[in-house]
Write an enzyme that holds these catalytic residues in place. Structure first.
Site, PDB file in Angstrom:
ATOM      1  N   HIS A   1      -9.261   0.364   5.759  1.00  0.00           N
ATOM      2  CA  HIS A   1      -7.878   0.384   6.241  1.00  0.00           C
ATOM      3  C   HIS A   1      -8.106   1.332   7.619  1.00  0.00           C
ATOM      4  O   HIS A   1      -8.775   2.327   7.416  1.00  0.00           O
ATOM      5  CB  HIS A   1      -6.941   1.256   5.082  1.00  0.00           C
ATOM      6  CG  HIS A   1      -5.510   1.348   5.709  1.00  0.00           C
ATOM      7  ND1 HIS A   1      -5.049   2.290   6.562  1.00  0.00           N
ATOM      8  CD2 HIS A   1      -4.582   0.321   5.443  1.00  0.00           C
ATOM      9  CE1 HIS A   1      -3.802   2.045   6.855  1.00  0.00           C
ATOM     10  NE2 HIS A   1      -3.277   0.706   6.355  1.00  0.00           N
TER      11      HIS A   1
ATOM     12  N   GLY B   1       3.227  -1.329   4.204  1.00  0.00           N
ATOM     13  CA  GLY B   1       3.154   0.075   3.845  1.00  0.00           C
ATOM     14  C   GLY B   1       4.784   0.688   3.763  1.00  0.00           C
ATOM     15  O   GLY B   1       5.122   0.673   2.319  1.00  0.00           O
ATOM     16  N   GLY B   2       5.305   1.363   4.714  1.00  0.00           N
ATOM     17  CA  GLY B   2       6.585   1.809   4.605  1.00  0.00           C
ATOM     18  C   GLY B   2       7.731   1.161   3.895  1.00  0.00           C
ATOM     19  O   GLY B   2       8.428   1.637   3.000  1.00  0.00           O
TER      20      GLY B   2
ATOM     21  N   GLU C   1      -6.220   3.726   8.590  1.00  0.00           N
ATOM     22  CA  GLU C   1      -6.200   5.159   8.495  1.00  0.00           C
ATOM     23  C   GLU C   1      -7.587   5.965   7.772  1.00  0.00           C
ATOM     24  O   GLU C   1      -8.181   6.949   8.216  1.00  0.00           O
ATOM     25  CB  GLU C   1      -5.089   5.716   7.468  1.00  0.00           C
ATOM     26  CG  GLU C   1      -3.840   5.341   8.118  1.00  0.00           C
ATOM     27  CD  GLU C   1      -2.715   5.120   7.355  1.00  0.00           C
ATOM     28  OE1 GLU C   1      -2.715   5.351   6.125  1.00  0.00           O
ATOM     29  OE2 GLU C   1      -1.737   4.418   7.913  1.00  0.00           O
TER      30      GLU C   1
ATOM     31  N   GLU D   1      -4.588  -5.857  10.750  1.00  0.00           N
ATOM     32  CA  GLU D   1      -3.623  -4.777  11.147  1.00  0.00           C
ATOM     33  C   GLU D   1      -3.852  -4.197  12.295  1.00  0.00           C
ATOM     34  O   GLU D   1      -4.732  -3.231  12.683  1.00  0.00           O
ATOM     35  CB  GLU D   1      -3.638  -3.928   9.946  1.00  0.00           C
ATOM     36  CG  GLU D   1      -3.222  -4.403   8.552  1.00  0.00           C
ATOM     37  CD  GLU D   1      -2.814  -3.312   7.634  1.00  0.00           C
ATOM     38  OE1 GLU D   1      -1.679  -3.401   7.058  1.00  0.00           O
ATOM     39  OE2 GLU D   1      -3.490  -2.383   7.503  1.00  0.00           O
TER      40      GLU D   1
ATOM     41  N   SER E   1       4.396  -2.717  10.195  1.00  0.00           N
ATOM     42  CA  SER E   1       5.617  -2.572  10.479  1.00  0.00           C
ATOM     43  C   SER E   1       6.423  -3.864   9.922  1.00  0.00           C
ATOM     44  O   SER E   1       7.301  -4.423  10.364  1.00  0.00           O
ATOM     45  CB  SER E   1       6.030  -2.160  11.764  1.00  0.00           C
ATOM     46  OG  SER E   1       5.777  -0.869  12.038  1.00  0.00           O
TER      47      SER E   1
ATOM     48  N   ASN F   1       0.893  -1.087   0.083  1.00  0.00           N
ATOM     49  CA  ASN F   1      -0.035  -0.057  -0.067  1.00  0.00           C
ATOM     50  C   ASN F   1       0.991   1.247  -0.142  1.00  0.00           C
ATOM     51  O   ASN F   1       1.435   1.443   0.940  1.00  0.00           O
ATOM     52  CB  ASN F   1      -0.790   0.039   1.214  1.00  0.00           C
ATOM     53  CG  ASN F   1      -1.716   1.226   1.562  1.00  0.00           C
ATOM     54  OD1 ASN F   1      -1.812   2.136   0.721  1.00  0.00           O
ATOM     55  ND2 ASN F   1      -2.009   1.422   2.704  1.00  0.00           N
ATOM     56  N   TRP F   2       0.960   2.120  -1.157  1.00  0.00           N
ATOM     57  CA  TRP F   2       1.728   3.264  -1.308  1.00  0.00           C
ATOM     58  C   TRP F   2       1.180   4.376  -0.509  1.00  0.00           C
ATOM     59  O   TRP F   2       1.779   5.491  -0.686  1.00  0.00           O
ATOM     60  CB  TRP F   2       2.018   3.330  -2.696  1.00  0.00           C
ATOM     61  CG  TRP F   2       3.066   2.408  -3.218  1.00  0.00           C
ATOM     62  CD1 TRP F   2       3.915   1.379  -2.628  1.00  0.00           C
ATOM     63  CD2 TRP F   2       3.467   2.344  -4.655  1.00  0.00           C
ATOM     64  NE1 TRP F   2       4.527   0.815  -3.624  1.00  0.00           N
ATOM     65  CE2 TRP F   2       4.494   1.240  -4.823  1.00  0.00           C
ATOM     66  CE3 TRP F   2       2.935   2.855  -5.966  1.00  0.00           C
ATOM     67  CZ2 TRP F   2       4.978   0.886  -5.881  1.00  0.00           C
ATOM     68  CZ3 TRP F   2       3.711   2.775  -7.130  1.00  0.00           C
ATOM     69  CH2 TRP F   2       4.477   1.528  -7.113  1.00  0.00           C
ATOM     70  N   LYS F   3       0.011   4.287  -0.127  1.00  0.00           N
ATOM     71  CA  LYS F   3      -0.668   5.358   0.742  1.00  0.00           C
ATOM     72  C   LYS F   3      -0.661   6.681  -0.160  1.00  0.00           C
ATOM     73  O   LYS F   3      -0.752   6.626  -1.626  1.00  0.00           O
ATOM     74  CB  LYS F   3      -0.212   5.644   2.182  1.00  0.00           C
ATOM     75  CG  LYS F   3       0.065   4.361   2.756  1.00  0.00           C
ATOM     76  CD  LYS F   3       0.299   4.662   4.190  1.00  0.00           C
ATOM     77  CE  LYS F   3       0.330   3.037   4.813  1.00  0.00           C
ATOM     78  NZ  LYS F   3       0.332   3.209   6.376  1.00  0.00           N
TER      79      LYS F   3
ATOM     80  N   GLY G   1       3.106   1.635  10.907  1.00  0.00           N
ATOM     81  CA  GLY G   1       3.836   2.684  10.753  1.00  0.00           C
ATOM     82  C   GLY G   1       4.705   3.264  11.836  1.00  0.00           C
ATOM     83  O   GLY G   1       5.057   4.277  12.123  1.00  0.00           O
TER      84      GLY G   1
END
Ligand code: PEP
Length: 250
Positions: free
Chosen positions: A95, A234-235, A97, A167, A213, A10-12, A173
């Site tokens: 998600h 993610g990151g 977020e 998640e 993470s 997921n590149w957000k 993150g």
């Protein structure tokens, strides 16, 4: 059991068009020698260039959310049919977020999920507890409620048409991953709820990803767990070196 490992990224809200195209191309080259399935969920505006960069590659294309409706007066939303037209096969829904920053609740996630499924997209349904919920022993109750409400009135006859991502919100993150045992316990609990909701054989085949993470130094231990079928990254998915490190360990 045939749950092929899946790594979803997921590149957000990151990467310019040229950065997205270059990273997608690098991932598609790297994946050629990996054993897992891979899906990239870029920002909506990059989906076309990523689709072009992935042409001929086994890497699948996804999106980070979708509307429940096929079309209409829904300013700022994206229809699942529009995503299909761009070549997406999967879409993330629920998600944390979206839930925390944009106030999406289980009912709305349920509608988005049903819209995705009706359009033939595979939803990646994200669920997970906050730190406070974990510390007050509410984890299983929260996961159960999220599953029951987000999957309300959903019938699953083909287990490849639904993916769950566990998640824990406190691990997203933050650099703080759930331990392999904490993750396995949650995944096993989730699979048990799915077995109550759908046929047991379906629940056995639905893939449950872990997200929070994930990096090359923890992915092997997580993937060694019986009910962990992949990761939502993610990151670490924003750089080819860290992402390639993950997919080659799966
Ligand atoms: C995510 O946002 O779904 C996620 C898992 O992010 P990160 O890997 O950066 O924790």
């Amino acid at each position: 059991m045939s749950r092929r490992p899946l790594i979803a990224v997921n590149w957000k809200m990151h990467l310019s068009l040229s950065e997205a195209a270059a990273l997608a191309e690098a991932i598609s080259l790297s994946v050629a020698t990996a054993a897992c399935e891979t899906v990239i969920a870029p920002p909506f505006t990059s989906i076309s260039v990523v689709a072009e960069a992935l042409r001929g590659s086994s890497v699948m294309l996804g999106a980070q959310n979708c509307c429940w409706a096929e079309q209409g007066a829904f300013t700022g939303e994206i229809s699942p049919l529009m995503l299909k037209e761009l070549g997406c096969s999967m879409v993330i829904v629920g998600h944390s977020e979206r839930r925390q920053l944009f106030h999406e609740d289980n009912r709305m996630v349920n509608r988005r999920l049903q819209g995705a499924m009706a359009a033939g997209l595979v939803p990646v349904l994200c669920i997970g507890e906050t730190l406070e919920q974990r510390q007050t022993d509410q984890t299983t109750a929260v996961l159960k409620e999220q599953l029951l409400e987000c999957l309300s009135a959903v019938s699953v006859t083909d287990p490849s048409r639904l993916i769950i991502a566990y998640e824990p919100v406190w691990a997203i993150g933050t650099g703080q991953t759930a331990s392999s045992q904490q993750a396995q316990d949650a995944h096993s609990f989730i699979r048990g709820i799915l077995a109550d909701m759908f046929e047991k054989t379906i629940a056995t085949e639905i893939r449950i990803l872990y997200g929070g993470s994930v990096k090359s130094d923890n992915v092997s231990a997580l993937m060694a767990q019986a009910d962990i079928d992949g990761a939502l990254v993610g990151g670490a998915g924003l750089h080819i070196d860290s992402f390639a490190g993950i997919i080659h360990l799966v």
